[in-house]
Structure formats: C-alpha cells, structure tokens
Design a protein around this motif. Structure first.
Motif, PDB file in Angstrom:
ATOM      1  N   PHE A 166     -60.507  73.731 -46.162  1.00  0.00           N
ATOM      2  CA  PHE A 166     -60.248  74.251 -47.505  1.00  0.00           C
ATOM      3  C   PHE A 166     -60.069  73.123 -48.513  1.00  0.00           C
ATOM      4  O   PHE A 166     -59.706  73.369 -49.655  1.00  0.00           O
ATOM      5  CB  PHE A 166     -59.004  75.144 -47.494  1.00  0.00           C
ATOM      6  N   GLU A 167     -60.304  71.896 -48.086  1.00  0.00           N
ATOM      7  CA  GLU A 167     -60.239  70.754 -48.986  1.00  0.00           C
ATOM      8  C   GLU A 167     -61.628  70.458 -49.540  1.00  0.00           C
ATOM      9  O   GLU A 167     -62.642  70.744 -48.915  1.00  0.00           O
ATOM     10  CB  GLU A 167     -59.708  69.521 -48.253  1.00  0.00           C
ATOM     11  N   SER A 168     -61.636  69.864 -50.698  1.00  0.00           N
ATOM     12  CA  SER A 168     -62.880  69.421 -51.322  1.00  0.00           C
ATOM     13  C   SER A 168     -62.630  68.049 -51.935  1.00  0.00           C
ATOM     14  O   SER A 168     -61.533  67.761 -52.419  1.00  0.00           O
ATOM     15  CB  SER A 168     -63.345  70.413 -52.395  1.00  0.00           C
ATOM     16  N   THR A 169     -63.652  67.198 -51.873  1.00  0.00           N
ATOM     17  CA  THR A 169     -63.489  65.882 -52.485  1.00  0.00           C
ATOM     18  C   THR A 169     -63.295  65.974 -53.988  1.00  0.00           C
ATOM     19  O   THR A 169     -62.771  65.046 -54.614  1.00  0.00           O
ATOM     20  CB  THR A 169     -64.712  65.010 -52.187  1.00  0.00           C
ATOM     21  N   GLU A 170     -63.686  67.097 -54.570  1.00  0.00           N
ATOM     22  CA  GLU A 170     -63.474  67.282 -55.997  1.00  0.00           C
ATOM     23  C   GLU A 170     -61.987  67.350 -56.337  1.00  0.00           C
ATOM     24  O   GLU A 170     -61.580  67.026 -57.456  1.00  0.00           O
ATOM     25  CB  GLU A 170     -64.177  68.552 -56.455  1.00  0.00           C
ATOM     26  N   ASP A 171     -61.151  67.757 -55.366  1.00  0.00           N
ATOM     27  CA  ASP A 171     -59.711  67.775 -55.590  1.00  0.00           C
ATOM     28  C   ASP A 171     -59.173  66.377 -55.842  1.00  0.00           C
ATOM     29  O   ASP A 171     -58.169  66.209 -56.555  1.00  0.00           O
ATOM     30  CB  ASP A 171     -58.991  68.380 -54.373  1.00  0.00           C
ATOM     31  N   LEU A 172     -59.816  65.363 -55.250  1.00  0.00           N
ATOM     32  CA  LEU A 172     -59.354  63.989 -55.431  1.00  0.00           C
ATOM     33  C   LEU A 172     -59.710  63.432 -56.799  1.00  0.00           C
ATOM     34  O   LEU A 172     -59.011  62.560 -57.317  1.00  0.00           O
ATOM     35  CB  LEU A 172     -59.955  63.091 -54.345  1.00  0.00           C
ATOM     36  N   TYR A 173     -60.792  63.934 -57.376  1.00  0.00           N
ATOM     37  CA  TYR A 173     -61.244  63.419 -58.660  1.00  0.00           C
ATOM     38  C   TYR A 173     -60.538  64.113 -59.830  1.00  0.00           C
ATOM     39  O   TYR A 173     -60.654  63.658 -60.966  1.00  0.00           O
ATOM     40  CB  TYR A 173     -62.757  63.585 -58.788  1.00  0.00           C
ATOM     41  N   MET A 174     -59.853  65.217 -59.566  1.00  0.00           N
ATOM     42  CA  MET A 174     -59.065  65.878 -60.612  1.00  0.00           C
ATOM     43  C   MET A 174     -57.674  65.264 -60.696  1.00  0.00           C
ATOM     44  O   MET A 174     -57.284  64.446 -59.863  1.00  0.00           O
ATOM     45  CB  MET A 174     -58.925  67.373 -60.299  1.00  0.00           C
ATOM     46  N   ARG A 175     -56.938  65.692 -61.672  1.00  0.00           N
ATOM     47  CA  ARG A 175     -55.540  65.310 -61.753  1.00  0.00           C
ATOM     48  C   ARG A 175     -54.784  65.983 -60.616  1.00  0.00           C
ATOM     49  O   ARG A 175     -55.156  67.069 -60.163  1.00  0.00           O
ATOM     50  CB  ARG A 175     -54.942  65.691 -63.103  1.00  0.00           C
ATOM     51  N   TRP A 176     -53.698  65.377 -60.176  1.00  0.00           N
ATOM     52  CA  TRP A 176     -53.047  65.820 -58.950  1.00  0.00           C
ATOM     53  C   TRP A 176     -52.512  67.246 -59.055  1.00  0.00           C
ATOM     54  O   TRP A 176     -52.567  68.016 -58.092  1.00  0.00           O
ATOM     55  CB  TRP A 176     -51.917  64.854 -58.588  1.00  0.00           C
ATOM     56  N   ASN A 177     -52.018  67.644 -60.252  1.00  0.00           N
ATOM     57  CA  ASN A 177     -51.467  68.998 -60.378  1.00  0.00           C
ATOM     58  C   ASN A 177     -52.575  70.055 -60.354  1.00  0.00           C
ATOM     59  O   ASN A 177     -52.413  71.127 -59.772  1.00  0.00           O
ATOM     60  CB  ASN A 177     -50.636  69.129 -61.657  1.00  0.00           C
ATOM     61  N   THR A 214     -68.384  69.861 -40.604  1.00  0.00           N
ATOM     62  CA  THR A 214     -69.727  69.391 -40.954  1.00  0.00           C
ATOM     63  C   THR A 214     -69.862  69.393 -42.476  1.00  0.00           C
ATOM     64  O   THR A 214     -69.452  70.346 -43.143  1.00  0.00           O
ATOM     65  CB  THR A 214     -70.812  70.289 -40.336  1.00  0.00           C
ATOM     66  N   THR A 215     -70.442  68.340 -43.019  1.00  0.00           N
ATOM     67  CA  THR A 215     -70.565  68.198 -44.459  1.00  0.00           C
ATOM     68  C   THR A 215     -71.867  67.492 -44.791  1.00  0.00           C
ATOM     69  O   THR A 215     -72.416  66.753 -43.970  1.00  0.00           O
ATOM     70  CB  THR A 215     -69.376  67.404 -45.032  1.00  0.00           C
ATOM     71  N   GLU A 216     -72.374  67.727 -45.992  1.00  0.00           N
ATOM     72  CA  GLU A 216     -73.566  67.043 -46.486  1.00  0.00           C
ATOM     73  C   GLU A 216     -73.222  66.027 -47.561  1.00  0.00           C
ATOM     74  O   GLU A 216     -74.119  65.478 -48.192  1.00  0.00           O
ATOM     75  CB  GLU A 216     -74.557  68.058 -47.050  1.00  0.00           C
ATOM     76  N   LEU A 217     -71.939  65.741 -47.756  1.00  0.00           N
ATOM     77  CA  LEU A 217     -71.499  64.836 -48.808  1.00  0.00           C
ATOM     78  C   LEU A 217     -71.105  63.478 -48.214  1.00  0.00           C
ATOM     79  O   LEU A 217     -70.179  63.392 -47.399  1.00  0.00           O
ATOM     80  CB  LEU A 217     -70.303  65.428 -49.552  1.00  0.00           C
ATOM     81  N   PRO A 218     -71.771  62.387 -48.595  1.00  0.00           N
ATOM     82  CA  PRO A 218     -71.385  61.064 -48.092  1.00  0.00           C
ATOM     83  C   PRO A 218     -69.992  60.645 -48.532  1.00  0.00           C
ATOM     84  O   PRO A 218     -69.278  59.978 -47.766  1.00  0.00           O
ATOM     85  CB  PRO A 218     -72.450  60.135 -48.687  1.00  0.00           C
ATOM     86  N   ASP A 219     -69.573  61.036 -49.756  1.00  0.00           N
ATOM     87  CA  ASP A 219     -68.252  60.623 -50.210  1.00  0.00           C
ATOM     88  C   ASP A 219     -67.148  61.292 -49.393  1.00  0.00           C
ATOM     89  O   ASP A 219     -66.082  60.703 -49.189  1.00  0.00           O
ATOM     90  CB  ASP A 219     -68.070  60.911 -51.697  1.00  0.00           C
ATOM     91  N   ARG A 220     -67.390  62.497 -48.897  1.00  0.00           N
ATOM     92  CA  ARG A 220     -66.393  63.146 -48.053  1.00  0.00           C
ATOM     93  C   ARG A 220     -66.280  62.448 -46.702  1.00  0.00           C
ATOM     94  O   ARG A 220     -65.184  62.295 -46.149  1.00  0.00           O
ATOM     95  CB  ARG A 220     -66.750  64.617 -47.851  1.00  0.00           C
ATOM     96  N   VAL A 221     -67.411  62.012 -46.157  1.00  0.00           N
ATOM     97  CA  VAL A 221     -67.382  61.272 -44.909  1.00  0.00           C
ATOM     98  C   VAL A 221     -66.657  59.937 -45.096  1.00  0.00           C
ATOM     99  O   VAL A 221     -65.818  59.560 -44.273  1.00  0.00           O
ATOM    100  CB  VAL A 221     -68.810  61.047 -44.389  1.00  0.00           C
ATOM    101  N   CYS A 222     -66.952  59.242 -46.180  1.00  0.00           N
ATOM    102  CA  CYS A 222     -66.299  57.953 -46.437  1.00  0.00           C
ATOM    103  C   CYS A 222     -64.808  58.126 -46.647  1.00  0.00           C
ATOM    104  O   CYS A 222     -64.001  57.320 -46.143  1.00  0.00           O
ATOM    105  CB  CYS A 222     -66.936  57.285 -47.646  1.00  0.00           C
ATOM    106  N   ASN A 223     -64.411  59.151 -47.363  1.00  0.00           N
ATOM    107  CA  ASN A 223     -62.989  59.408 -47.573  1.00  0.00           C
ATOM    108  C   ASN A 223     -62.292  59.727 -46.249  1.00  0.00           C
ATOM    109  O   ASN A 223     -61.150  59.315 -46.022  1.00  0.00           O
ATOM    110  CB  ASN A 223     -62.815  60.570 -48.557  1.00  0.00           C
ATOM    111  N   SER A 224     -62.976  60.449 -45.363  1.00  0.00           N
ATOM    112  CA  SER A 224     -62.395  60.761 -44.053  1.00  0.00           C
ATOM    113  C   SER A 224     -62.280  59.513 -43.185  1.00  0.00           C
ATOM    114  O   SER A 224     -61.297  59.344 -42.457  1.00  0.00           O
ATOM    115  CB  SER A 224     -63.243  61.821 -43.337  1.00  0.00           C
ATOM    116  N   LEU A 225     -63.278  58.623 -43.267  1.00  0.00           N
ATOM    117  CA  LEU A 225     -63.214  57.398 -42.475  1.00  0.00           C
ATOM    118  C   LEU A 225     -62.069  56.504 -42.920  1.00  0.00           C
ATOM    119  O   LEU A 225     -61.419  55.857 -42.097  1.00  0.00           O
ATOM    120  CB  LEU A 225     -64.537  56.639 -42.565  1.00  0.00           C
TER     121      LEU A 225
END
Length: 521
Positions: free
Chosen positions: A291-302, A254-265
């Motif tokens: 344990f994932e966060s959409t913020e991990d995608l917006y950072m550099r991969w390392n 369950t999440t309150e973030l639309p970007d996380r839902v869109c990324n999952s879709l």
C-alpha cells in the motif's frame, strides 16, 4: 578344465576391455569437431539447428584459405558484421588464423571456442562465428541486434511526482538504469541461469553494506534449486520462490518502477531482475509495503501520511462494506436507523432475491465489467466499463434485480479496491470480499467476525523470506511505522526498517539533520 575356463574368461575380459577402449576412442574422436573442413562444419551446424532457414553460413576465400562466417539472421548487428568483421578479413593480405583474426578485428567481444555446444549457445545469443578451415578453434564475436522497447513512462504504476521512467523487457537496459541511479561500489549483482530448455538470465541486486546476508542467501538458494524448463516472467518467479504459494496474498513485491527498487535497496532489501520481463521483484515484503507508493516520499510528510492512511481505510471499506450491508438486512435490522430503513424498504420492495444473492450477483457483474475492460483495447475498454456499468446498473434496478443503495455500496467497494498501488494486492482484496459476503449471509455479524479472525490469523502466519508479513504491527516495532503506516519528516526519519534486518539500521544523525545555520555563519 578349470584352467581352460579361466583362460577363456581372461580372454573375454581382455577383449571386452579392448572393445571398450576402442568405443571410448571413437566417442572422443567423434566429439572432437576441430580441426575440420568447411563442409563438415556446415553439416554439423545444420544438424544442430535442425536445418533452420535462419542459419546463415557463408564461405570466403582469402589468400587461398577458406574462411566460414556463420550466424543467425535477424539476431546479429549487420553493421558490425560488414564493417568490423568482413571488411577486416577480406581486405587483409595475410594468412589468417584464430589469433590473428582476434587481433585484427576491432571488436572486444571475441572469444575462441572448440566445442559445438558453446558455439551453438553463442550463436543463439547473437554471436557471429568465424572459422578458418583446418584450424583448431572457431572465433565467436558477440554482436546482438536486440529488439528493445524504448524507456517510457510506467503504465500500471503511474506517478505524478518523481521519476517517470519504467523498466523494459531488456535486462541490459534495466541494469543500466539501476547502475545510473545507484552510483556506488556497494551495488552488487549476482547472475543465475534458470531454465533447462530455454535458459533465462536472472540477476540478484543488493547493496552489500546494507542487505542482510541471510535474505540474499535465501533468495540465491531458492532460485538455484528451481528445476524448470522455462522462466517466462518475473511474476512467475515470484510465485515459485515465495514462502506460501497457496495464499491469495502476494509475499513478494513486483514493480515496474526503478526508483521504487532503488529506494528498497537503500533500506536493506534485495531486488531480483529477470531477462525479458519489465517487472522487478523486491524482497522481503510486508502487507503494508503493498500500500506504499514512491510518490508518498516526494510529497510533504503530512500529505503522504494522509494518503497512506486513506489506502488502509479503503482496504477495510472494500472488504467490510458489502458484507455489513448483507448482515444488517439479513439478521440485524435493528442497527439500521429508522429513516434509512424506510428508504431501504422502498428500494427492496420489488427485489425477489435475498441480500446475499443480490450482493454476489452485483459483485460478479462488477468483476465481469472490470475483466472485459482490461482485456479490450484501451479506448474501447474504458467505454465498456463506464457505459456498461451505468446501463446494466439502471437496467438491474428497473427490472427489480437489485436496489439503488446496494449499487452505491458495490461501487464504493470496487472503487476502494482500486486504490492499492499494487495490482496483485488489489486483486487479492477483491477475492477476499466474496467469502466475507457469504459468511455474512450465513451468520451475520458473527460470520464477519469469524471471517476477519481467520484472515488475521492467516496474515500472522504468513512470512516473506522468513520475515513476518505483518511487521511492524506484528511483531510490534514502533520505529518502523515511519516506513509503513505513516511518514515522518525527513529530519526524523533516520532509521531503516528493522523488519528487513539491515546491516546498518541508522541512516544519519538526527541532531545533524535538525541543525540549521544562518547564511552569515
């Protein structure tokens, strides 16, 4: 004698059949409300709504015709009522009927209804009813005045990078956000009504070319089979349709973030939205997706990989640190370095309790402070958590109830449990810590290994929509590590997770992603 009995029986049958036909005619005639007078309609509406004071019923006379306008106060848009409906009807110089009103009123939400149940349902949903006396049907104009919360930043899943908007309690607003972010014709929605006494709208959302049909069918079937009176929130729906509700670990995200839902879709998963709930459900979910966060995608991969690994280590620290302390002091003193053993002996010299009771006491104290801080107002709760922890910790050490080292260990364990982006998973980790402490107090390191074995077996048996909960570790999928335990550069992250069983596994060509051109070419 036999003939007379047969004649009597035939007469009784004929009389019964006539009575049944008369009763059926009476029921059908009573069920047919229209055409009727204005007073009859008003009486029927008041009986349906139990004489509710919120029901507004107004009668107007236009060209010697009686026209009734009825609705629920505080439920409809007054501007649309006055400007679009009343101005049009009262200023007209013609004989009105249902079709002429539909053609003249400048609202595209009008529909005719000739039964009381659909009319009552439309009124509850925010419709304005118009009825011309002795007409065969009423007109219902949908014009709701919804009390919506404005789109704001997420409070429980706050981000530093990326979009800052969060879902609200309005399903219409949430669907607009998803439509705005997923601007494609592949975006599919399915509407299901759940709840017998209080119907609630549920929407299943997915990308048709990516989502596995088996996942969509499973969710659709489980939701349709629900027989409940009310569905208050999406978190309750997640507990109803998950594979094993008795487990402490959540199987649906369950999440309150639309970007996380869109990324999952876009990865082939399925989303669920519930009206009047600010959270969306994402399925299927694995242990590592919590344990994932959409913020991990917006950072550099390392940096994203480092933070994900840090969260995994924090989970192990939260589960094992306090039990290891209890096991070492109770059964395995020889594994403690001699220099540390001296300080431990001094700090525990005045403590009258065994380590297991001491640890459980402090863990319970931390949970009480956390719960009190969460239930109090924001400013008071923060002060309560900080001041209460410091004061009670120092008082417990001076009173001889606990040692300084255990306070540090308990604080580290509690801090590690808060690193999980999902509140439900962080709570599950804190719950698991208590039986691990008890097992370490009973059998030492053997108890810890026994508890970990039961925990791993339990996680291996869990599923989410029938998909393995420990994927990609079990079953092992090396390519899916990019979408769970680590992050690869975007040029190498070319595949969707195999655990979701998407229709299209490959997102784009790795060669084209790596190909670079100079400005002159």
């Amino acid at each position: 004698m036999r003939r007379s009995r047969n004649n009597r029986s035939s007469r009784n049958k004929s009389s019964n059949s006539s009575n049944n036909s008369n009763s059926s005619q009476k029921t059908t005639s009573s069920s047919q409300l229209f055409p009727c007078t204005i007073d009859q309609l008003k009486q029927k509406l008041q009986e349906t709504f139990n004489q509710s004071p919120d029901l507004s019923f107004q009668t107007f006379t236009v060209q010697q015709q009686k026209i009734a306008v009825f609705y629920l106060q505080y439920q409809i848009n007054k501007d649309q009522l006055n400007k679009s409906i009343l101005d049009t009807i009262l200023s007209g110089n013609q004989q009105w009927d249902s079709q002429s009103i539909l053609n003249k009123v400048p609202l595209g939400t009008g529909a005719t209804k000739d039964e009381m149940d659909p009319i009552a349902k439309a009124i509850i949903q925010g419709s304005i009813g118009v009825y011309v006396e002795q007409d065969s049907e009423a007109i219902m104009f949908l014009a709701p005045e919804l009390a919506r919360r404005a789109v704001a930043r997420a409070e429980n899943e706050s981000l530093v990078l990326g979009p800052q908007i969060a879902f609200t309690e309005s399903l219409i607003t949430n669907m607009n956000i998803l439509r705005w972010r997923l601007d494609t014709t592949d975006f599919q929605t399915e509407k299901i009504i759940v709840g017998e006494d209080v119907p609630t709208e549920v929407r299943i959302v997915y990308l048709k070319d990516l989502a596995n049909e088996e996942n969509v069918n499973t969710i659709r079937q489980r939701i349709k089979e629900l027989k409940v009176d009310d569905l208050p929130d999406s978190n309750i729906l997640a507990q109803m349709i998950e594979d094993k509700s008795s487990s402490v670990f959540p199987q649906l995200l369950t999440t309150e973030l639309p970007d996380r839902v869109c990324n999952s879709l876009t990865k082939g998963k399925v989303g669920i939205l519930v009206d009047k709930s600010p959270h969306a459900i994402v399925a299927p979910a694995s242990l590592f997706s919590f344990f994932e966060s959409t913020e991990d995608l917006y950072m550099r991969w390392n940096m994203g990989t480092f933070i994900r690994v840090l969260r995994m280590l924090a989970m192990l620290i939260s589960i094992l640190l306090t039990p290891a302390y209890v096991a070492a002091l109770t059964f395995h003193v020889e594994i403690i370095p001699s220099s540390l053993l001296v300080s431990l002996g001094k700090s525990r010299a005045n403590v009258p309790f065994p380590p297991v009771f001491e640890a459980l006491l402090l863990e319970l104290l931390i949970e009480l402070l956390r719960e009190a801080g969460a239930r109090l107002p924001t400013k008071v709760g923060q002060t309560m958590g900080i001041v209460g922890g410091i004061v009670l910790g120092q008082a417990a050490v001076k009173a001889g109830f606990t040692s300084n080292i255990l306070i540090i260990i308990i604080a580290l364990s509690a801090l590690a449990s808060f690193t999980a982006p999902s509140y439900m998973m962080g709570t599950a980790i804190r719950v698991v810590r208590f039986p691990m402490i008890i097992l370490s107090g009973l059998w030492g390191l053997v108890g810890i290994i026994l508890g970990l074995s039961f925990l791993i077996i339990h996680l291996m048996k869990l599923t989410s929509l029938g998909r393995p909960y420990l994927t990609p570790v079990y079953p092992f999928h090396l390519k899916d590590f990019d979408n769970s335990l680590m992050r690869l550069p975007w040029s190498q992250s070319t595949h969707r997770p195999l655990g979701n069983q998407p229709k299209k596994v490959k997102m784009y060509s790795e060669k084209k992603a790596k190909k670079k051109k100079d400005i002159d070419e």
